[in-house]
Design a protein around this motif. Structure first.
Motif, mmCIF file in Angstrom:
data_model
loop_
_atom_site.group_PDB
_atom_site.id
_atom_site.type_symbol
_atom_site.label_atom_id
_atom_site.label_comp_id
_atom_site.label_asym_id
_atom_site.label_seq_id
_atom_site.Cartn_x
_atom_site.Cartn_y
_atom_site.Cartn_z
ATOM 1 N N UNK A 126 0.851 -1.181 0.000
ATOM 2 C CA UNK A 126 0.000 0.000 0.000
ATOM 3 C C UNK A 126 0.894 1.240 0.000
ATOM 4 N N UNK A 127 0.831 2.010 -1.060
ATOM 5 C CA UNK A 127 1.739 3.147 -1.242
ATOM 6 C C UNK A 127 1.561 4.224 -0.167
ATOM 7 N N UNK A 128 0.343 4.587 0.234
ATOM 8 C CA UNK A 128 0.225 5.586 1.307
ATOM 9 C C UNK A 128 0.840 5.132 2.638
ATOM 10 N N UNK A 129 0.736 3.847 2.935
ATOM 11 C CA UNK A 129 1.356 3.326 4.165
ATOM 12 C C UNK A 129 2.876 3.407 4.066
ATOM 13 N N UNK A 130 3.409 3.043 2.929
ATOM 14 C CA UNK A 130 4.856 3.105 2.746
ATOM 15 C C UNK A 130 5.356 4.542 2.807
ATOM 16 N N UNK A 131 4.586 5.461 2.243
ATOM 17 C CA UNK A 131 4.972 6.871 2.263
ATOM 18 C C UNK A 131 4.950 7.436 3.676
ATOM 19 N N UNK A 132 3.923 7.082 4.444
ATOM 20 C CA UNK A 132 3.836 7.560 5.827
ATOM 21 C C UNK A 132 4.966 6.985 6.680
ATOM 22 N N UNK A 133 5.304 5.712 6.473
ATOM 23 C CA UNK A 133 6.405 5.107 7.218
ATOM 24 C C UNK A 133 7.733 5.765 6.862
ATOM 25 N N UNK A 134 7.941 6.066 5.587
ATOM 26 C CA UNK A 134 9.164 6.759 5.170
ATOM 27 C C UNK A 134 9.236 8.155 5.774
ATOM 28 N N UNK A 135 8.112 8.830 5.848
ATOM 29 C CA UNK A 135 8.082 10.159 6.454
ATOM 30 C C UNK A 135 8.426 10.119 7.926
ATOM 31 N N UNK A 136 7.892 9.135 8.645
ATOM 32 C CA UNK A 136 8.203 8.990 10.077
ATOM 33 C C UNK A 136 9.687 8.732 10.287
ATOM 34 N N UNK A 137 10.234 7.807 9.519
ATOM 35 C CA UNK A 137 11.649 7.471 9.685
ATOM 36 C C UNK A 137 12.568 8.591 9.235
ATOM 37 N N UNK A 138 12.204 9.296 8.182
ATOM 38 C CA UNK A 138 13.049 10.404 7.736
ATOM 39 C C UNK A 138 13.037 11.546 8.765
ATOM 40 N N UNK A 139 11.904 11.833 9.372
ATOM 41 C CA UNK A 139 11.859 12.834 10.437
ATOM 42 C C UNK A 139 12.699 12.384 11.636
ATOM 43 N N UNK A 140 12.638 11.094 11.949
ATOM 44 C CA UNK A 140 13.431 10.576 13.071
ATOM 45 C C UNK A 140 14.930 10.767 12.796
#
Length: 145
Positions: A126-140
């Protein structure tokens, strides 16, 4: 007339959509037999968050990831947490407060089980899930690590 009589008998007693909760559905709980070992030893609030990130339904995963990205892994909150961590290491008297803060049941951005669950979602179908996970990790990585 025939369709209406069939529809009347099909109504649910609850009057709405069925949404399983963690308390009633054993497949969604951490202590359930289906999820044994799935949380990697997480307990409390972290286990709840990890179970929602690893949920089978993409909508539940997406909701959990969006909630994390706007609260725990928000750029401003991570920046503030990193500044507090640096200032607490500079003060010798704050070691007791750090120990007291770690005993509560709060989820921290640097929780390794939570970070692992987020990294598993990067390759989600699911692309939106992958995008949200990437956003969380990139902010971290940008604001905390």
């Amino acid at each position: 007339m025939g369709k209406q009589s069939k529809r009347k008998g099909n109504k649910r007693k609850s009057g709405g959509h069925h949404r399983p909760s963690l308390a009633t559905d054993p497949s969604l709980s951490i202590s359930g037999a289906a999820n044994t070992g799935n949380d990697g030893g997480a307990n409390g609030a972290a286990a709840t968050v990890v179970s929602k990130i690893r949920h089978g339904d993409a909508r539940v995963r997406h909701a959990a990831l969006v909630a994390l990205s706007s609260t725990l892994y928000d750029a401003n909150s991570l920046k503030g947490a990193a500044e507090r961590a640096v200032s607490s290491t500079n003060n010798m008297t704050s070691s007791t407060t750090i120990g007291a803060a770690n005993t509560n049941n709060a989820v921290t951005p640097s929780n390794p089980i939570l970070l692992r669950a987020l990294s598993e979602r990067i390759l989600d179908q699911d692309v939106p899930c992958a995008t949200a996970a990437c956003g969380c990790l990139s902010n971290y990585v940008l604001f905390y690590a």
